[in-house]
Design a protein around this motif. Structure first.
Motif, mmCIF file in Angstrom:
data_model
loop_
_atom_site.group_PDB
_atom_site.id
_atom_site.type_symbol
_atom_site.label_atom_id
_atom_site.label_comp_id
_atom_site.label_asym_id
_atom_site.label_seq_id
_atom_site.Cartn_x
_atom_site.Cartn_y
_atom_site.Cartn_z
ATOM 1 N N UNK A 344 37.192 40.864 36.862
ATOM 2 C CA UNK A 344 37.177 41.887 37.944
ATOM 3 C C UNK A 344 35.629 41.569 38.124
ATOM 4 N N UNK A 345 36.044 41.544 39.367
ATOM 5 C CA UNK A 345 34.582 40.642 40.954
ATOM 6 C C UNK A 345 34.622 42.340 41.417
ATOM 7 N N UNK A 346 33.003 42.756 41.210
ATOM 8 C CA UNK A 346 32.583 44.524 42.020
ATOM 9 C C UNK A 346 31.328 43.611 42.190
ATOM 10 N N UNK A 347 30.644 44.380 43.064
ATOM 11 C CA UNK A 347 29.324 44.268 44.507
ATOM 12 C C UNK A 347 28.771 45.610 44.542
ATOM 13 N N UNK A 348 27.939 45.807 44.026
ATOM 14 C CA UNK A 348 26.931 46.477 44.415
ATOM 15 C C UNK A 348 26.125 46.178 46.023
ATOM 16 N N UNK A 349 26.516 47.176 47.153
ATOM 17 C CA UNK A 349 26.206 47.005 48.141
ATOM 18 C C UNK A 349 25.355 47.919 48.519
#
Length: 412
Positions: A344-349
């Motif tokens: 899993x890859x996630x971003x803080x936006x």
């Protein structure tokens, strides 16, 4: 053509004038031919003047008629020239069509030649096929004749063999009759011999069966003992392996819990330090966790509905978005836990723009439930929004507050 018409008109005009002059001369000569010229000179002169006036009027009239004819002829010439131009255009068009027809005719001739060559080749092929068929028919006829000849020979040989078989059958019949006479005696003798052999074989078979039974019983007993030993060993090994696996799982969970606890302690410590340093009464901080695991999350915003802390009410647990109540410098921390062997890859936006990215990658057969932590410091304005967005992979894991999202104000 214009020059020729002009010459024609000029010639006709001259002929008219000459005709009038001749007529005038003949009339004047006839009028002047008088026996008494002195007494009649005045009358003659008057007649001449009248005739001259009449001639001039007739001449003027003829000239006007000739001019009118010339104008009509000029108009006819212009019409003829226009028609000639149209004719030239039509002729040019016809020439182009003729050229096109010639080219089409050439193309058709080439295609016709090609078709003729193809037809000639097909005809030659048909001729060759016909010749080949004739040759095949001739060969078949030869084979048929040869077969008929061979069949005649074989039939003759068969007839001879049938005769020999008939003689043999007669001899065999005689021999069979002789055997029928001796058969009961032979059968009795053979039956006695077979009975003796069968009794001996049955006794030997009984002895062999008893020996084999003893051997088989011993082998079965040995096999049961070996099987019991193997089952006990396998059970012990399986129990030991399961205990080791459970111990590793518990250790991994304990490490993850310790890491989460350390992170939470670090956040609390930073918040306390910040509050002590700044001495501000305004506090903004939040921590939230997912409430369940998922293997199908592949897009959108990751929502953390389980709120741990929400000082300042900046975090919305229904949509997972933090909206800054005041401007300042904030710290945001994210930890995402992969589900079993997923990645899993996630971003803080910030306001839809990616600031940092974290990943939890399982690329080995023995790797599972990997952690992906990351932290970012952002200077944001009041009303700016921060959330967690999917980038790649699928799913996340929940076993208490493991997959978490936190943030707090450190400076205004």
């Amino acid at each position: 053509m214009k020059k020729a018409l002009r010459f024609t008109l000029l010639f006709a005009f001259l002929i008219q004038i000459n005709g009038l002059s001749i007529f005038t001369d003949s009339n004047s000569s006839s009028l002047l031919d008088i026996s008494d010229p002195d007494s009649k000179n005045t009358d003659v002169f008057r007649q001449l003047l009248n005739q001259e006036t009449i001639i001039r009027m007739s001449l003027v009239k003829n000239v006007h008629a000739l001019m009118k004819d010339m104008l009509d002829l000029k108009k006819s010439m212009e019409t003829l020239e226009t028609s000639q131009q149209k004719t030239d255009v039509d002729v040019a068009t016809l020439k182009q069509k003729v050229d096109k027809l010639k080219r089409d005719n050439q193309i058709l001739e080439l295609e016709n030649r090609r078709y003729e060559e193809t037809f000639r080749a097909v005809t030659e092929n048909f001729t060759k096929v016909d010749e080949y068929i004739q040759q095949v028919l001739e060969k078949l006829e030869e084979k048929r004749e040869r077969f008929e000849t061979n069949t005649s020979v074989v039939l003759a040989d068969l007839k001879m063999e049938v005769r020999y078989l008939s003689v043999t059958l007669l001899d065999l019949n005689k021999h069979t009759l002789e055997i029928d006479k001796k058969f009961p005696e032979m059968m009795q003798e053979k039956y006695e011999q077979l009975s003796l052999r069968l009794n001996t074989s049955v006794e030997n078979l009984g002895n062999d069966i008893m020996t084999t039974n003893k051997t088989m019983l011993k082998s079965v007993s040995d096999l049961e003992n070996s099987q019991n030993i193997m089952q006990n060993s396998i059970s012990v090994n399986i129990s030991k392996t399961l205990e080791e696996i459970m111990a590793e799982v518990k250790q991994s969970k304990n490490e993850q819990l310790q890491l989460s606890s350390a992170v939470s302690s670090l956040e609390v410590f930073r918040m306390n330090v910040t509050n002590n340093i700044l001495g501000k009464s305004k506090k903004v901080a939040f921590s939230a966790s997912v409430s369940s695991s998922s293997t199908s999350w592949i897009s959108g915003t990751l929502v953390f509905p389980s709120v741990i802390t929400n000082e300042g009410n900046g975090y919305n647990p229904s949509n997972g978005i933090f909206t800054a109540p005041i401007a300042g410098m904030y710290v945001f921390f994210l930890n995402v836990q992969s589900y079993y062997r997923e990645t899993i890859y996630v971003d803080i936006v910030l306001n839809g723009s990616t600031r940092v990215r974290t990943m939890a990658v399982s690329n080995k057969s023995d790797d599972y439930y990997e952690a992906g932590p990351n932290l970012v410091v952002l200077t944001i304005q009041k009303g700016d929004a921060v959330w967690i967005k999917h980038y790649s992979g699928s799913g996340y894991y929940h076993d208490g507050p493991i997959t978490t999202f936190s943030g707090f104000l450190i400076h205004m």
